[in-house]
Design an enzyme around this catalytic site. Structure first.
Site, short mmCIF file in Angstrom:
data_model
loop_
_atom_site.label_atom_id
_atom_site.label_comp_id
_atom_site.label_asym_id
_atom_site.label_seq_id
_atom_site.Cartn_x
_atom_site.Cartn_y
_atom_site.Cartn_z
N SER A 1 0.82 -1.22 0.00
CA SER A 1 0.00 0.00 0.00
C SER A 1 0.85 1.27 0.00
O SER A 1 0.42 2.31 -0.48
CB SER A 1 -0.97 0.00 1.19
OG SER A 1 -0.26 -0.09 2.40
N ASN B 1 1.57 -4.61 -14.61
CA ASN B 1 0.56 -5.62 -14.93
C ASN B 1 -0.53 -5.68 -13.86
O ASN B 1 -1.28 -6.64 -13.81
CB ASN B 1 1.20 -6.99 -15.14
CG ASN B 1 1.99 -7.48 -13.95
OD1 ASN B 1 2.29 -6.72 -13.04
ND2 ASN B 1 2.35 -8.75 -13.95
N ASP C 1 2.28 -19.07 -11.21
CA ASP C 1 1.67 -20.39 -11.02
C ASP C 1 2.73 -21.39 -10.55
O ASP C 1 3.92 -21.11 -10.59
CB ASP C 1 0.91 -20.87 -12.26
CG ASP C 1 1.79 -21.10 -13.47
OD1 ASP C 1 2.88 -21.70 -13.31
OD2 ASP C 1 1.39 -20.70 -14.56
N TYR D 1 6.06 -22.40 -12.40
CA TYR D 1 7.20 -21.47 -12.47
C TYR D 1 8.06 -21.72 -11.24
O TYR D 1 8.02 -20.99 -10.25
CB TYR D 1 6.68 -20.03 -12.53
CG TYR D 1 7.74 -19.00 -12.86
CD1 TYR D 1 8.27 -18.91 -14.14
CD2 TYR D 1 8.20 -18.11 -11.90
CE1 TYR D 1 9.24 -17.95 -14.45
CE2 TYR D 1 9.15 -17.15 -12.20
CZ TYR D 1 9.67 -17.08 -13.47
OH TYR D 1 10.62 -16.14 -13.78
N PHE E 1 9.91 -11.40 -10.36
CA PHE E 1 10.18 -10.00 -10.69
C PHE E 1 8.93 -9.18 -10.46
O PHE E 1 7.82 -9.70 -10.47
CB PHE E 1 10.58 -9.85 -12.16
CG PHE E 1 11.94 -10.40 -12.49
CD1 PHE E 1 13.05 -9.57 -12.53
CD2 PHE E 1 12.12 -11.76 -12.76
CE1 PHE E 1 14.30 -10.07 -12.84
CE2 PHE E 1 13.37 -12.27 -13.07
CZ PHE E 1 14.46 -11.42 -13.11
#
Length: 142
Positions: A62, A74, A80, A83, A91
């Protein structure tokens, strides 16, 4: 639930749950000086093996925008459980809104582990059979 974690640097504090709240902080793995309008993938210095059937949601803290003047490009990052290789470092993709410096070990984002969405099947219909709520952005309250 146990999570395997690999660190890419010894310059950041170890990942650990916090005493208040459900999200876990992640830190910048290096120091970066960003100019206003500059995009950067900030390495978080960790890779994890999440349990089967789970994923991680990565979001800014925040205070991230107030403290660093960056936004996550993004909006939310999804990691998931596939990975999970030795080189699958996490990152945070950021855009600097002002000139800023992010120092190694600065807490810039947070994550939580969430169970995957169940398998869904969609059926096309002509009518849903429910009353309208009032349109986009409406609570339906007049």
């Amino acid at each position: 639930m146990k999570i395997k974690i690999k660190y890419f640097t010894d310059k950041i504090e170890k990942v650990a749950p916090i005493s208040k709240g459900d999200w876990i902080d992640l830190r910048a793995a290096d120091t970066f000086e960003l100019k206003s309008g500059e995009f950067k993938l900030i390495p978080l210095g960790v890779a994890m093996q999440l349990p089967e059937g789970y994923e991680a949601h990565v979001t800014p803290r925040s205070s991230t925008f107030k403290n660093f003047g960056i936004i996550q490009t993004n909006s939310i990052g999804i990691v998931d459980n596939s990975y999970c290789g030795d080189n699958d470092q996490w990152f945070m993709p950021v855009l600097a809104i002002r000139n800023t410096v992010i120092n190694v070990n600065d807490r810039i984002c947070q994550f939580r582990i969430v169970e995957n969405q169940p398998r869904l099947e969609f059926t096309t219909v002509e009518n849903l059979g429910n009353p309208d709520r009032g349109g986009h952005g409406s609570t339906g309250i007049k």
